[in-house]
Design an enzyme around this catalytic site. Structure first.
Site, PDB file in Angstrom:
ATOM      1  N   GLU A  92       0.825  -1.211   0.000  1.00 12.22           N
ATOM      2  CA  GLU A  92       0.000   0.000   0.000  1.00 12.22           C
ATOM      3  C   GLU A  92       0.857   1.259   0.000  1.00 12.22           C
ATOM      4  O   GLU A  92       1.911   1.308   0.640  1.00 12.22           O
ATOM      5  CB  GLU A  92      -0.874   0.018   1.260  1.00 12.22           C
ATOM      6  N   CYS A 105       3.025   8.305   1.637  1.00 13.63           N
ATOM      7  CA  CYS A 105       3.442   7.350   2.652  1.00 13.63           C
ATOM      8  C   CYS A 105       3.777   6.044   1.932  1.00 13.63           C
ATOM      9  O   CYS A 105       2.889   5.405   1.362  1.00 13.63           O
ATOM     10  CB  CYS A 105       2.288   7.166   3.641  1.00 13.63           C
ATOM     11  N   CYS A 112       5.523  -7.513   7.567  1.00 13.38           N
ATOM     12  CA  CYS A 112       6.482  -6.979   8.536  1.00 13.38           C
ATOM     13  C   CYS A 112       6.758  -8.037   9.589  1.00 13.38           C
ATOM     14  O   CYS A 112       5.881  -8.826   9.921  1.00 13.38           O
ATOM     15  CB  CYS A 112       5.890  -5.746   9.215  1.00 13.38           C
ATOM     16  N   CYS A 116       3.903  -5.750  15.871  1.00  8.44           N
ATOM     17  CA  CYS A 116       3.292  -4.854  16.855  1.00  8.44           C
ATOM     18  C   CYS A 116       1.821  -5.258  17.042  1.00  8.44           C
ATOM     19  O   CYS A 116       1.118  -5.521  16.057  1.00  8.44           O
ATOM     20  CB  CYS A 116       3.379  -3.406  16.386  1.00  8.44           C
ATOM     21  N   CYS A 119      -1.184  -3.590  14.939  1.00 12.02           N
ATOM     22  CA  CYS A 119      -0.970  -3.310  13.517  1.00 12.02           C
ATOM     23  C   CYS A 119      -1.420  -4.449  12.615  1.00 12.02           C
ATOM     24  O   CYS A 119      -1.053  -5.605  12.810  1.00 12.02           O
ATOM     25  CB  CYS A 119       0.512  -3.036  13.297  1.00 12.02           C
ATOM     26  N   GLY A 157       5.692  -2.330   6.697  1.00 16.07           N
ATOM     27  CA  GLY A 157       7.060  -2.768   6.942  1.00 16.07           C
ATOM     28  C   GLY A 157       7.844  -1.841   7.845  1.00 16.07           C
ATOM     29  O   GLY A 157       7.429  -0.717   8.129  1.00 16.07           O
ATOM     30  N   GLU A 158       8.969  -2.354   8.314  1.00 13.47           N
ATOM     31  CA  GLU A 158       9.903  -1.572   9.137  1.00 13.47           C
ATOM     32  C   GLU A 158      11.071  -1.197   8.220  1.00 13.47           C
ATOM     33  O   GLU A 158      11.884  -2.054   7.851  1.00 13.47           O
ATOM     34  CB  GLU A 158      10.356  -2.427  10.333  1.00 13.47           C
ATOM     35  N   SER A 189      10.480   6.294   9.371  1.00 15.75           N
ATOM     36  CA  SER A 189       9.912   5.902  10.656  1.00 15.75           C
ATOM     37  C   SER A 189      10.504   4.563  11.080  1.00 15.75           C
ATOM     38  O   SER A 189      10.742   3.697  10.241  1.00 15.75           O
ATOM     39  CB  SER A 189       8.400   5.785  10.460  1.00 15.75           C
ATOM     40  N   SER A 211       8.737   5.261  16.614  1.00 13.73           N
ATOM     41  CA  SER A 211       7.456   4.819  17.179  1.00 13.73           C
ATOM     42  C   SER A 211       7.677   4.404  18.625  1.00 13.73           C
ATOM     43  O   SER A 211       8.309   3.379  18.885  1.00 13.73           O
ATOM     44  CB  SER A 211       6.919   3.623  16.389  1.00 13.73           C
ATOM     45  N   LEU A 212       7.164   5.194  19.537  1.00 10.74           N
ATOM     46  CA  LEU A 212       7.369   4.905  20.956  1.00 10.74           C
ATOM     47  C   LEU A 212       6.121   4.228  21.547  1.00 10.74           C
ATOM     48  O   LEU A 212       6.188   3.153  22.092  1.00 10.74           O
ATOM     49  CB  LEU A 212       7.690   6.214  21.694  1.00 10.74           C
ATOM     50  N   CYS A 330      -3.072   0.895   8.190  1.00  6.48           N
ATOM     51  CA  CYS A 330      -2.102   0.319   7.275  1.00  6.48           C
ATOM     52  C   CYS A 330      -2.229  -1.205   7.212  1.00  6.48           C
ATOM     53  O   CYS A 330      -2.275  -1.880   8.224  1.00  6.48           O
ATOM     54  CB  CYS A 330      -0.735   0.733   7.802  1.00  6.48           C
TER      55      CYS A 330
HETATM   56  S1  SF4 Z   1       3.539  -0.877  13.216  1.00 11.71           S
HETATM   57 FE1  SF4 Z   1       5.165  -0.825  11.666  1.00 11.71          FE
HETATM   58  S2  SF4 Z   1       6.828  -2.000  12.600  1.00 11.71           S
HETATM   59 FE2  SF4 Z   1       4.991  -2.512  13.778  1.00 11.71          FE
HETATM   60  S3  SF4 Z   1       4.171  -4.370  12.782  1.00 11.71           S
HETATM   61 FE3  SF4 Z   1       3.176  -2.591  11.819  1.00 11.71          FE
HETATM   62  S4  SF4 Z   1       4.393  -2.138  10.012  1.00 11.71           S
HETATM   63 FE4  SF4 Z   1       5.639  -3.438  11.364  1.00 11.71          FE
END
Ligand code: SF4
Length: 343
Positions: A92, A105, A112, A116, A119, A157-158, A189, A211-212, A330
Protein backbone atom coordinates in the site's frame (compact mmCIF):
# COMPACT_ATOMS: atom_id res chain seq x y z
CA UNK A 1 15.91 -14.99 -18.32
CA UNK A 2 14.76 -12.49 -15.66
CA UNK A 3 15.50 -8.97 -16.74
CA UNK A 4 17.07 -6.55 -14.32
CA UNK A 5 15.11 -3.41 -13.36
CA UNK A 6 16.64 -0.07 -14.34
CA UNK A 7 14.88 1.96 -11.66
CA UNK A 8 16.53 1.35 -8.34
CA UNK A 9 20.00 1.50 -9.88
CA UNK A 10 22.39 4.14 -8.62
CA UNK A 11 24.70 5.96 -11.01
CA UNK A 12 27.55 3.63 -10.11
CA UNK A 13 25.29 0.58 -10.73
CA UNK A 14 24.41 2.06 -14.13
CA UNK A 15 28.11 2.62 -14.90
CA UNK A 16 28.77 -1.01 -14.16
CA UNK A 17 25.81 -2.11 -16.28
CA UNK A 18 26.86 -0.13 -19.37
CA UNK A 19 30.43 -1.33 -19.03
CA UNK A 20 29.21 -4.96 -18.88
CA UNK A 21 27.11 -4.35 -21.99
CA UNK A 22 30.06 -2.75 -23.80
CA UNK A 23 28.43 0.68 -24.09
CA UNK A 24 30.29 3.99 -23.72
CA UNK A 25 30.70 5.16 -20.10
CA UNK A 26 28.70 8.38 -20.68
CA UNK A 27 25.61 6.23 -21.42
CA UNK A 28 25.22 5.75 -17.63
CA UNK A 29 24.41 9.47 -17.15
CA UNK A 30 22.06 9.43 -20.11
CA UNK A 31 20.26 6.44 -18.63
CA UNK A 32 19.90 8.12 -15.22
CA UNK A 33 18.45 11.15 -16.97
CA UNK A 34 15.87 9.10 -18.87
CA UNK A 35 14.93 7.00 -15.84
CA UNK A 36 14.80 9.60 -13.05
CA UNK A 37 14.55 13.05 -14.63
CA UNK A 38 12.55 12.53 -17.83
CA UNK A 39 10.90 9.48 -16.27
CA UNK A 40 10.18 7.57 -19.47
CA UNK A 41 8.11 4.44 -19.21
CA UNK A 42 9.91 2.39 -21.89
CA UNK A 43 13.47 1.86 -23.12
CA UNK A 44 12.26 2.69 -26.65
CA UNK A 45 11.75 6.31 -25.57
CA UNK A 46 15.47 6.80 -24.78
CA UNK A 47 16.09 8.42 -28.14
CA UNK A 48 19.64 9.67 -27.63
CA UNK A 49 20.79 6.06 -27.33
CA UNK A 50 21.53 4.30 -30.61
CA UNK A 51 18.92 1.83 -31.83
CA UNK A 52 21.47 -0.93 -31.34
CA UNK A 53 22.10 0.02 -27.71
CA UNK A 54 18.39 0.33 -27.00
CA UNK A 55 17.84 -3.22 -28.29
CA UNK A 56 20.81 -4.48 -26.30
CA UNK A 57 19.45 -2.81 -23.19
CA UNK A 58 15.95 -4.18 -23.78
CA UNK A 59 17.39 -7.66 -24.15
CA UNK A 60 18.86 -7.57 -20.62
CA UNK A 61 16.82 -4.97 -18.72
CA UNK A 62 13.35 -3.66 -18.15
CA UNK A 63 12.42 -0.27 -16.79
CA UNK A 64 10.91 -1.79 -13.64
CA UNK A 65 7.86 0.47 -13.57
CA UNK A 66 4.47 -0.98 -12.67
CA UNK A 67 1.19 0.83 -12.27
CA UNK A 68 -1.06 0.53 -9.20
CA UNK A 69 -3.70 -2.19 -9.54
CA UNK A 70 -6.28 -0.55 -7.29
CA UNK A 71 -7.04 2.76 -5.64
CA UNK A 72 -9.44 3.84 -2.90
CA UNK A 73 -10.22 7.52 -2.55
CA UNK A 74 -11.38 9.15 0.66
CA UNK A 75 -13.82 12.03 0.83
CA UNK A 76 -10.92 14.12 2.22
CA UNK A 77 -8.78 13.57 -0.91
CA UNK A 78 -6.51 10.91 0.61
CA UNK A 79 -5.89 8.08 -1.86
CA UNK A 80 -4.67 4.62 -1.05
CA UNK A 81 -2.96 2.83 -3.95
CA UNK A 82 -2.13 -0.84 -4.18
CA UNK A 83 1.09 -1.66 -6.04
CA UNK A 84 1.98 -5.19 -7.18
CA UNK A 85 5.41 -6.61 -6.30
CA UNK A 86 7.60 -8.98 -8.29
CA UNK A 87 6.89 -11.75 -5.80
CA UNK A 88 3.14 -11.63 -6.54
CA UNK A 89 2.17 -9.68 -3.42
CA UNK A 90 0.73 -6.19 -2.92
CA UNK A 91 1.85 -3.17 -0.96
CA UNK A 92 0.00 0.00 0.00
CA UNK A 93 1.01 3.55 -0.76
CA UNK A 94 -1.01 6.45 0.60
CA UNK A 95 -1.17 9.88 -1.06
CA UNK A 96 -2.15 12.63 1.40
CA UNK A 97 -2.78 16.11 -0.06
CA UNK A 98 -3.00 18.93 2.49
CA UNK A 99 -3.00 22.58 1.40
CA UNK A 100 0.20 23.21 -0.50
CA UNK A 101 1.76 19.97 0.72
CA UNK A 102 1.35 16.52 -0.79
CA UNK A 103 2.83 13.69 1.23
CA UNK A 104 3.31 10.12 0.09
CA UNK A 105 3.44 7.35 2.65
CA UNK A 106 5.45 4.50 1.10
CA UNK A 107 5.93 0.86 2.04
CA UNK A 108 9.34 -0.73 2.50
CA UNK A 109 8.52 -4.43 2.99
CA UNK A 110 5.84 -6.97 2.08
CA UNK A 111 4.29 -7.48 5.50
CA UNK A 112 6.48 -6.98 8.54
CA UNK A 113 8.24 -9.08 11.14
CA UNK A 114 7.99 -6.62 14.04
CA UNK A 115 4.56 -7.93 15.02
CA UNK A 116 3.29 -4.85 16.86
CA UNK A 117 0.07 -5.78 18.65
CA UNK A 118 -1.98 -2.92 17.17
CA UNK A 119 -0.97 -3.31 13.52
CA UNK A 120 -2.73 -5.07 10.66
CA UNK A 121 0.47 -5.34 8.61
CA UNK A 122 2.16 -7.04 11.56
CA UNK A 123 -0.65 -9.65 11.50
CA UNK A 124 0.21 -10.50 7.85
CA UNK A 125 3.64 -11.75 8.86
CA UNK A 126 6.66 -11.15 6.69
CA UNK A 127 6.76 -12.10 3.01
CA UNK A 128 9.86 -10.32 1.80
CA UNK A 129 11.83 -7.14 1.26
CA UNK A 130 10.94 -4.54 -1.33
CA UNK A 131 13.81 -3.84 -3.69
CA UNK A 132 14.96 -0.25 -4.16
CA UNK A 133 13.13 -0.43 -7.53
CA UNK A 134 9.88 -1.42 -5.82
CA UNK A 135 10.28 1.36 -3.26
CA UNK A 136 10.97 3.98 -5.95
CA UNK A 137 8.22 2.67 -8.20
CA UNK A 138 5.65 3.78 -5.62
CA UNK A 139 6.93 7.34 -6.08
CA UNK A 140 7.57 7.33 -9.83
CA UNK A 141 4.43 5.47 -10.95
CA UNK A 142 2.04 7.38 -8.72
CA UNK A 143 -0.41 9.39 -10.86
CA UNK A 144 0.30 12.42 -8.60
CA UNK A 145 4.07 11.90 -8.70
CA UNK A 146 4.88 15.41 -9.95
CA UNK A 147 2.96 17.11 -7.14
CA UNK A 148 4.73 15.37 -4.23
CA UNK A 149 6.41 17.59 -1.66
CA UNK A 150 7.27 14.98 0.99
CA UNK A 151 7.80 11.26 1.38
CA UNK A 152 7.40 9.39 4.64
CA UNK A 153 8.52 5.79 5.08
CA UNK A 154 5.58 4.91 7.30
CA UNK A 155 3.70 2.41 5.15
CA UNK A 156 3.91 -1.36 5.39
CA UNK A 157 7.06 -2.77 6.94
CA UNK A 158 9.90 -1.57 9.14
CA UNK A 159 12.18 0.47 6.82
CA UNK A 160 15.31 -0.11 8.90
CA UNK A 161 14.76 -3.87 8.64
CA UNK A 162 15.43 -3.34 4.91
CA UNK A 163 18.36 -1.00 5.38
CA UNK A 164 20.41 -1.54 2.20
CA UNK A 165 17.42 -1.06 -0.12
CA UNK A 166 16.22 1.92 1.93
CA UNK A 167 19.63 3.62 1.73
CA UNK A 168 19.86 2.94 -2.00
CA UNK A 169 16.38 4.40 -2.60
CA UNK A 170 17.29 7.47 -0.51
CA UNK A 171 20.55 7.92 -2.42
CA UNK A 172 18.63 7.94 -5.71
CA UNK A 173 15.95 10.27 -4.33
CA UNK A 174 18.49 12.81 -3.07
CA UNK A 175 21.22 12.70 -5.75
CA UNK A 176 21.59 15.17 -8.60
CA UNK A 177 21.47 12.34 -11.12
CA UNK A 178 18.26 11.05 -9.50
CA UNK A 179 15.21 12.89 -8.16
CA UNK A 180 17.40 15.65 -6.60
CA UNK A 181 15.22 16.02 -3.51
CA UNK A 182 16.45 17.63 -0.32
CA UNK A 183 16.77 14.95 2.40
CA UNK A 184 14.63 17.27 4.53
CA UNK A 185 11.64 16.23 2.44
CA UNK A 186 12.05 12.62 3.58
CA UNK A 187 11.12 11.10 6.95
CA UNK A 188 11.91 7.52 7.92
CA UNK A 189 9.91 5.90 10.66
CA UNK A 190 11.26 3.11 12.85
CA UNK A 191 10.36 1.07 15.88
CA UNK A 192 13.97 1.58 16.95
CA UNK A 193 16.29 -1.07 15.50
CA UNK A 194 19.32 0.52 17.14
CA UNK A 195 22.28 -0.60 14.96
CA UNK A 196 20.43 0.11 11.69
CA UNK A 197 19.14 3.40 13.09
CA UNK A 198 22.68 4.55 13.86
CA UNK A 199 23.80 3.68 10.30
CA UNK A 200 20.81 5.56 8.88
CA UNK A 201 21.57 8.62 11.03
CA UNK A 202 25.24 8.55 10.07
CA UNK A 203 24.72 8.04 6.34
CA UNK A 204 21.75 10.32 5.55
CA UNK A 205 20.36 13.70 6.59
CA UNK A 206 16.72 12.63 6.47
CA UNK A 207 14.34 13.17 9.37
CA UNK A 208 13.66 10.37 11.84
CA UNK A 209 10.34 9.40 13.43
CA UNK A 210 10.53 6.85 16.24
CA UNK A 211 7.46 4.82 17.18
CA UNK A 212 7.37 4.91 20.96
CA UNK A 213 3.68 4.36 21.82
CA UNK A 214 4.44 3.93 25.54
CA UNK A 215 6.32 5.72 28.28
CA UNK A 216 7.02 2.66 30.41
CA UNK A 217 9.21 -0.17 29.10
CA UNK A 218 6.99 -3.02 30.45
CA UNK A 219 3.99 -1.59 28.71
CA UNK A 220 5.89 -1.00 25.50
CA UNK A 221 6.96 -4.64 25.40
CA UNK A 222 3.29 -5.69 25.59
CA UNK A 223 2.54 -3.55 22.55
CA UNK A 224 5.80 -3.96 20.64
CA UNK A 225 7.95 -7.11 20.86
CA UNK A 226 10.94 -5.06 19.62
CA UNK A 227 11.20 -3.61 23.12
CA UNK A 228 12.90 -6.82 24.27
CA UNK A 229 15.94 -6.80 21.92
CA UNK A 230 16.06 -2.98 21.69
CA UNK A 231 14.80 -1.39 24.94
CA UNK A 232 13.46 2.16 24.74
CA UNK A 233 15.88 3.39 27.44
CA UNK A 234 18.86 2.27 25.37
CA UNK A 235 17.22 3.68 22.24
CA UNK A 236 16.76 7.12 23.83
CA UNK A 237 20.30 7.05 25.16
CA UNK A 238 21.63 6.39 21.64
CA UNK A 239 19.50 9.16 20.15
CA UNK A 240 20.97 11.64 22.63
CA UNK A 241 24.37 11.13 20.97
CA UNK A 242 23.13 12.64 17.67
CA UNK A 243 22.57 16.30 16.85
CA UNK A 244 18.91 17.12 16.26
CA UNK A 245 19.18 20.75 17.22
CA UNK A 246 19.44 22.13 13.66
CA UNK A 247 17.81 21.14 10.40
CA UNK A 248 17.25 17.50 11.16
CA UNK A 249 13.99 16.64 12.88
CA UNK A 250 13.43 13.94 15.47
CA UNK A 251 9.85 13.06 16.28
CA UNK A 252 8.20 10.41 18.38
CA UNK A 253 4.98 8.74 17.32
CA UNK A 254 2.58 7.89 20.12
CA UNK A 255 -0.65 6.04 19.33
CA UNK A 256 -3.14 6.74 22.09
CA UNK A 257 -4.94 3.73 23.53
CA UNK A 258 -7.91 4.29 25.78
CA UNK A 259 -7.02 3.71 29.44
CA UNK A 260 -3.67 2.12 28.50
CA UNK A 261 -1.09 4.83 27.86
CA UNK A 262 -3.10 8.07 27.99
CA UNK A 263 -3.17 9.15 31.65
CA UNK A 264 -1.37 12.09 33.32
CA UNK A 265 1.04 9.54 34.84
CA UNK A 266 2.01 8.36 31.35
CA UNK A 267 2.43 11.94 30.13
CA UNK A 268 4.67 12.78 33.11
CA UNK A 269 6.83 9.72 32.45
CA UNK A 270 7.12 10.59 28.77
CA UNK A 271 8.28 14.11 29.66
CA UNK A 272 10.89 12.57 31.95
CA UNK A 273 12.14 10.11 29.31
CA UNK A 274 12.42 12.71 26.55
CA UNK A 275 14.24 15.31 28.66
CA UNK A 276 17.37 16.52 26.87
CA UNK A 277 16.20 15.50 23.38
CA UNK A 278 15.19 18.27 20.94
CA UNK A 279 12.12 16.55 19.56
CA UNK A 280 8.43 16.72 18.93
CA UNK A 281 5.70 14.22 19.76
CA UNK A 282 2.86 13.28 17.42
CA UNK A 283 -0.21 11.87 19.13
CA UNK A 284 -2.14 9.51 16.87
CA UNK A 285 -5.69 8.22 17.06
CA UNK A 286 -5.92 4.44 16.90
CA UNK A 287 -7.84 2.85 14.02
CA UNK A 288 -9.39 -0.31 15.46
CA UNK A 289 -8.42 -3.60 13.79
CA UNK A 290 -10.13 -7.00 14.01
CA UNK A 291 -9.45 -9.21 17.05
CA UNK A 292 -7.42 -6.64 18.98
CA UNK A 293 -9.05 -5.40 22.21
CA UNK A 294 -7.60 -1.88 22.04
CA UNK A 295 -9.63 1.30 21.57
CA UNK A 296 -8.56 4.81 20.73
CA UNK A 297 -8.42 7.45 23.47
CA UNK A 298 -11.11 10.11 23.23
CA UNK A 299 -10.58 13.78 22.33
CA UNK A 300 -10.64 14.95 25.95
CA UNK A 301 -7.84 12.60 27.01
CA UNK A 302 -5.79 13.34 23.93
CA UNK A 303 -6.06 17.08 24.42
CA UNK A 304 -5.14 16.83 28.11
CA UNK A 305 -2.13 14.65 27.23
CA UNK A 306 -1.00 17.10 24.56
CA UNK A 307 -1.39 20.05 26.94
CA UNK A 308 0.64 18.32 29.65
CA UNK A 309 3.50 17.70 27.19
CA UNK A 310 3.30 21.24 25.80
CA UNK A 311 3.36 22.72 29.31
CA UNK A 312 6.62 20.87 29.84
CA UNK A 313 8.25 22.33 26.76
CA UNK A 314 7.68 19.48 24.30
CA UNK A 315 6.21 20.42 20.92
CA UNK A 316 3.23 18.12 20.69
CA UNK A 317 0.49 17.82 18.10
CA UNK A 318 -2.52 15.60 17.65
CA UNK A 319 -2.21 14.21 14.15
CA UNK A 320 -5.26 14.86 12.00
CA UNK A 321 -6.89 11.60 10.93
CA UNK A 322 -6.93 11.18 7.18
CA UNK A 323 -8.80 8.74 5.01
CA UNK A 324 -10.78 7.10 7.81
CA UNK A 325 -13.53 6.13 5.37
CA UNK A 326 -11.12 4.05 3.27
CA UNK A 327 -9.88 1.83 6.10
CA UNK A 328 -6.71 3.83 6.51
CA UNK A 329 -5.22 1.44 9.05
CA UNK A 330 -2.10 0.32 7.28
CA UNK A 331 -2.33 -3.20 5.85
CA UNK A 332 -6.13 -3.49 5.56
CA UNK A 333 -6.40 -3.12 1.78
CA UNK A 334 -3.43 -5.33 0.93
CA UNK A 335 -4.66 -8.03 3.33
CA UNK A 336 -8.00 -8.06 1.51
CA UNK A 337 -6.37 -8.10 -1.93
CA UNK A 338 -4.00 -10.91 -0.96
CA UNK A 339 -6.92 -12.99 0.36
CA UNK A 340 -8.73 -12.41 -2.94
CA UNK A 341 -5.64 -13.36 -4.99
CA UNK A 342 -5.16 -16.54 -2.95
CA UNK A 343 -8.82 -17.67 -3.12
S1 SF4 B 1 3.54 -0.88 13.22
FE1 SF4 B 1 5.17 -0.83 11.67
S2 SF4 B 1 6.83 -2.00 12.60
FE2 SF4 B 1 4.99 -2.51 13.78
S3 SF4 B 1 4.17 -4.37 12.78
FE3 SF4 B 1 3.18 -2.59 11.82
S4 SF4 B 1 4.39 -2.14 10.01
FE4 SF4 B 1 5.64 -3.44 11.36
Amino acid sequence: MTKTALIGKSLSDLRQLVSELGMPAFTARQLADWIYVKRVTSIEEMTNLSKKNRSLLAEHCELGRSQPVAVQESTDGTKKYLFPTHSGHFVETVFIPEGDRATLCVSSQVGCRMNCLFCMTGKQGFSGQLSAAEILNQILSLPESDSLTNVVFMGMGEPLDNLSNLLLAIEIMTSDYGLAWSPKRITVSTVGLIPAMKTFLEQTDCHLAVSLHAAFAEQRSELMPVERPFPMLKLLEELKKFDFSHQRRLSFEYIMFDGKNDTPRHAAELVKQLRGLPCRVNLIRFHAIPDVPLRSSNEVRMTAFRDQLSANGIICTIRRSRGEDIAAACGMLSTREQQRANS
